[in-house]
Design an enzyme around this catalytic site. Structure first.
Site, PDB file in Angstrom:
ATOM      1  N   HIS A   1       0.878  -1.172   0.000  1.00  0.00           N
ATOM      2  CA  HIS A   1       0.000   0.000   0.000  1.00  0.00           C
ATOM      3  C   HIS A   1       0.914   1.220   0.000  1.00  0.00           C
ATOM      4  CE1 HIS A   1      -2.301  -3.048   2.322  1.00  0.00           C
ATOM      5  NE2 HIS A   1      -3.364  -2.523   1.763  1.00  0.00           N
TER       6      HIS A   1
ATOM      7  N   ASP B   1       2.388   1.773   3.396  1.00  0.00           N
ATOM      8  CA  ASP B   1       3.304   0.765   3.964  1.00  0.00           C
ATOM      9  C   ASP B   1       4.736   1.235   3.753  1.00  0.00           C
ATOM     10  OD1 ASP B   1       1.114  -0.863   4.378  1.00  0.00           O
ATOM     11  OD2 ASP B   1       1.462  -2.091   2.596  1.00  0.00           O
TER      12      ASP B   1
ATOM     13  N   MET C   1       2.705  -5.723  -7.660  1.00  0.00           N
ATOM     14  CA  MET C   1       1.386  -5.121  -7.384  1.00  0.00           C
ATOM     15  C   MET C   1       1.517  -3.965  -6.400  1.00  0.00           C
ATOM     16  SD  MET C   1      -1.031  -5.150  -4.705  1.00  0.00           S
ATOM     17  CE  MET C   1      -1.724  -6.557  -3.860  1.00  0.00           C
TER      18      MET C   1
ATOM     19  N   GLU D   1     -10.918  -6.282  -5.043  1.00  0.00           N
ATOM     20  CA  GLU D   1     -10.923  -7.310  -3.984  1.00  0.00           C
ATOM     21  C   GLU D   1     -12.157  -7.168  -3.105  1.00  0.00           C
ATOM     22  OE1 GLU D   1      -7.295  -7.445  -1.733  1.00  0.00           O
ATOM     23  OE2 GLU D   1      -8.205  -8.622  -0.118  1.00  0.00           O
TER      24      GLU D   1
ATOM     25  N   LYS E   1     -14.906  -8.369   0.012  1.00  0.00           N
ATOM     26  CA  LYS E   1     -14.935  -8.895   1.383  1.00  0.00           C
ATOM     27  C   LYS E   1     -16.325  -8.612   1.941  1.00  0.00           C
ATOM     28  CE  LYS E   1     -12.191  -8.745   5.632  1.00  0.00           C
ATOM     29  NZ  LYS E   1     -11.047  -8.117   6.331  1.00  0.00           N
TER      30      LYS E   1
ATOM     31  N   GLU F   1      -9.809 -13.318  -2.474  1.00  0.00           N
ATOM     32  CA  GLU F   1      -9.018 -13.750  -1.307  1.00  0.00           C
ATOM     33  C   GLU F   1      -9.696 -14.929  -0.624  1.00  0.00           C
ATOM     34  OE1 GLU F   1      -7.212 -10.971   1.439  1.00  0.00           O
ATOM     35  OE2 GLU F   1      -7.904 -12.176   3.130  1.00  0.00           O
TER      36      GLU F   1
ATOM     37  N   HIS G   1     -11.745 -14.180   2.529  1.00  0.00           N
ATOM     38  CA  HIS G   1     -12.938 -13.337   2.348  1.00  0.00           C
ATOM     39  C   HIS G   1     -14.117 -14.135   1.815  1.00  0.00           C
ATOM     40  CE1 HIS G   1     -10.203  -9.532   1.997  1.00  0.00           C
ATOM     41  NE2 HIS G   1     -10.015 -10.204   3.115  1.00  0.00           N
TER      42      HIS G   1
ATOM     43  N   ASP H   1      -5.268 -13.482  -3.605  1.00  0.00           N
ATOM     44  CA  ASP H   1      -4.765 -13.368  -2.232  1.00  0.00           C
ATOM     45  C   ASP H   1      -4.940 -14.709  -1.541  1.00  0.00           C
ATOM     46  OD1 ASP H   1      -4.045 -10.753  -2.561  1.00  0.00           O
ATOM     47  OD2 ASP H   1      -5.444  -9.923  -1.086  1.00  0.00           O
TER      48      ASP H   1
ATOM     49  N   ASP I   1     -11.768 -12.245  10.257  1.00  0.00           N
ATOM     50  CA  ASP I   1     -10.765 -12.404   9.188  1.00  0.00           C
ATOM     51  C   ASP I   1      -9.425 -12.833   9.802  1.00  0.00           C
ATOM     52  OD1 ASP I   1      -9.425 -12.186   6.792  1.00  0.00           O
ATOM     53  OD2 ASP I   1      -9.253 -10.013   6.876  1.00  0.00           O
TER      54      ASP I   1
ATOM     55  N   ASP J   1      -6.644 -14.492   8.329  1.00  0.00           N
ATOM     56  CA  ASP J   1      -5.394 -14.354   7.562  1.00  0.00           C
ATOM     57  C   ASP J   1      -4.346 -15.398   7.955  1.00  0.00           C
ATOM     58  OD1 ASP J   1      -6.311 -12.201   6.062  1.00  0.00           O
ATOM     59  OD2 ASP J   1      -5.525 -10.708   7.451  1.00  0.00           O
TER      60      ASP J   1
ATOM     61  N   ASP K   1      -1.566 -13.157   1.290  1.00  0.00           N
ATOM     62  CA  ASP K   1      -2.067 -12.049   2.114  1.00  0.00           C
ATOM     63  C   ASP K   1      -2.450 -12.632   3.473  1.00  0.00           C
ATOM     64  OD1 ASP K   1      -2.960  -9.725   3.124  1.00  0.00           O
ATOM     65  OD2 ASP K   1      -4.728  -9.540   1.866  1.00  0.00           O
TER      66      ASP K   1
HETATM   67  C1  GCO Z   1      -7.869  -7.362   4.503  1.00  0.00           C
HETATM   68  C2  GCO Z   1      -7.497  -7.271   3.048  1.00  0.00           C
HETATM   69  C3  GCO Z   1      -6.282  -6.492   2.781  1.00  0.00           C
HETATM   70  C4  GCO Z   1      -6.120  -6.203   1.323  1.00  0.00           C
HETATM   71  C5  GCO Z   1      -5.063  -5.198   1.133  1.00  0.00           C
HETATM   72  C6  GCO Z   1      -4.847  -4.900  -0.321  1.00  0.00           C
HETATM   73  O1  GCO Z   1      -8.787  -8.093   4.772  1.00  0.00           O
HETATM   74  O2  GCO Z   1      -7.247  -6.707   5.330  1.00  0.00           O
HETATM   75  O3  GCO Z   1      -7.341  -8.560   2.546  1.00  0.00           O
HETATM   76  O4  GCO Z   1      -5.167  -7.150   3.312  1.00  0.00           O
HETATM   77  O5  GCO Z   1      -5.805  -7.334   0.587  1.00  0.00           O
HETATM   78  O6  GCO Z   1      -5.423  -4.078   1.822  1.00  0.00           O
HETATM   79  O7  GCO Z   1      -5.633  -3.874  -0.707  1.00  0.00           O
HETATM   80 MN    MN Z   2      -6.415  -9.324   0.756  1.00  0.00          MN
HETATM   81 MN    MN Z   3      -8.104 -10.142   4.144  1.00  0.00          MN
END
Ligand code: GCO
Ligand code: MN
Ligand code: MN
Length: 389
Positions: free
Chosen positions: A57, A60, A91, A184, A186, A220, A223, A248, A258, A260, A290
């Site tokens: 990002h 970041d 990306m 993306e 969610k 993702e 998600h 992702d 979420d 991850d 991700d």
């Molecule tokens: C989340 C998202 C993020 C995005 C990222 C890219 O649930 O936090 O997956 O990790 O992928 O912000 O835009």
């Molecule tokens: Mn993501």
């Molecule tokens: Mn995510």
């Protein structure tokens, strides 16, 4: 299988976000457990563990209020670290969720000034990504949603989102960046409900844009699973529509926040079907993880986490090749889709064909005699996955 077969190589296109390796383990209930790892250090760690790419990002890398001179120095140093680590930036994306100014959305905000700021921030993030060589630009609308539908009509939000993406596509053309945008989805978190809840929602939205060819999706794992969906099915639909621009990879237990999790760590079977799909169709985009390490880990544990994501992918890739080469599996696959002679052709419509179809007499009892040994097929899959076949 010797261990060296699971060594990541650049051709595997494994990438990680700065925010994933740099995740400090903060959660809504507790503070950071790891120090801040500078982006230059993350680039060198990625090189060390054999990854191919790093994604980011805008913030970041460059703090939100950095001066142009600070920005240029940071970018210069980061580029150098990437070069030294042999890491590319495939990306880039924009953070439209962290700053409190986005408390009521970004592109879909009610306040026109917030919408304009979100657009300006994204144009600058596109400039940054282009400078680093990124060819994919992800848009994740984490704050584009509601807790109460009293605040705006949901179709108004869709219109605002379309307006924003159209604007970004025009900027992409004007600057000659040649980005492909990957949207993306969610279903929730951080908002109570996010407007574009699933990859399927985005696949419906994209054809309504001014430049649909420039825009695809970034599904993702976590998600779609939060929405209770079969992730691989969504990926397959995106692929079939020519819209799988990015992916992702992570993992998730059903019905949770979420999480991850490390790729394949919670549900290796569904991860297997996913990897098999990506490899069978020869998807050649980045395999982006991700995900982040457990909060219990230090930075050695973060390396274990990142190596684990890539290793699991490669193990499942090898299992997929074994599945495809398995004689018993192939025999069953052939058997279950074999046509009985005389079956009317239905691939595409013709007046003659439809007349033949309408007059054909189907013997339903005979059709029912055909074996569908899916239990056996699935157990063969499990045998392969559990390493006894
Ligand atoms: C989340 C998202 C993020 C995005 C990222 C890219 O649930 O936090 O997956 O990790 O992928 O912000 O835009
Ligand atoms: Mn993501
Ligand atoms: Mn995510």
């Amino acid at each position: 299988m010797s261990k060296t077969n699971y060594q990541p190589k650049p051709e595997h296109k494994f990438s990680f976000g700065l925010w994933t390796l740099g995740n400090r383990g903060r959660d809504p209930f507790g503070d950071a457990v790891r120090r801040t790892m500078p982006p230059t250090e993350i680039a060198s760690v990625l090189g060390e563990i054999g990854a191919w790419g790093v994604n980011l990002h805008d913030n970041d890398l460059v703090p939100i209020d950095a001066t142009p001179a600070e920005r240029d120095r940071i970018v210069r140093e980061f580029k150098k670290a990437c070069q030294q680590g042999g890491i590319v930036v495939p990306m880039a994306t924009v953070n439209l969720f962290f700053h409190p100014v986005f408390r009521d959305c970004a592109f879909t905000a009610n306040d026109p000034e917030v919408r304009a700021y979100a657009l300006q921030k994204t144009l600058r993030a596109m400039d940054l990504g282009a400078e680093l060589g990124a060819k994919i630009f992800v848009l994740w609308g984490g704050r584009e949603g509601v807790e109460t539908d009293a605040c705006r009509r949901a179709d108004e939000a869709v219109k605002r989102l379309r307006e924003a993406v159209n604007y970004l596509c025009e900027y992409n053309i004007a600057q000659g960046y040649k980005y492909r945008f990957a949207l993306e989805a969610k279903p929730n978190e951080p908002r109570g409900d996010i407007y574009m809840a699933t990859t399927g929602h985005y696949l419906g939205f994209i054809p309504t844009l001014d430049h649909p060819e420039m825009v695809g999706v970034n599904p993702e794992v976590a998600h779609e699973q939060m929405a209770g969906l079969n992730f691989m099915h969504g990926v397959a639909q995106a692929w079939e529509a020519g819209k799988l621009f990015h992916i992702d990879l992570n993992d998730q237990a059903p019905g949770r926040y979420d999480q991850d999790l490390r790729f394949g760590s919670n549900n290796p079977k569904s991860a297997f079907w996913l990897v098999k799909f990506l490899e069978d169709v020869a998807y050649d985009g980045p395999r982006h993880f991700d995900a982040h390490a457990y909060r219990t880990e230090d930075y050695d544990g973060v390396k274990d986490f990142a190596r684990g994501c890539m290793r699991t992918y490669l193990i499942l890739k090898e299992k997929a090749a074994r599945w495809n080469a398995d004689g018993d599996i192939q025999t069953i696959l052939k058997e279950i889709s074999a046509a009985v002679p005389g079956t009317p052709k239905t691939g595409s419509y013709s007046a003659k064909g439809s007349a033949a179809l309408l007059s054909h007499v189907f013997d339903k009892d005979a059709i029912m005699q055909k074996r569908l040994p899916y239990e056996k097929l699935d157990q063969l899959t499990i045998d392969i996955l559990l390493g006894v076949r």
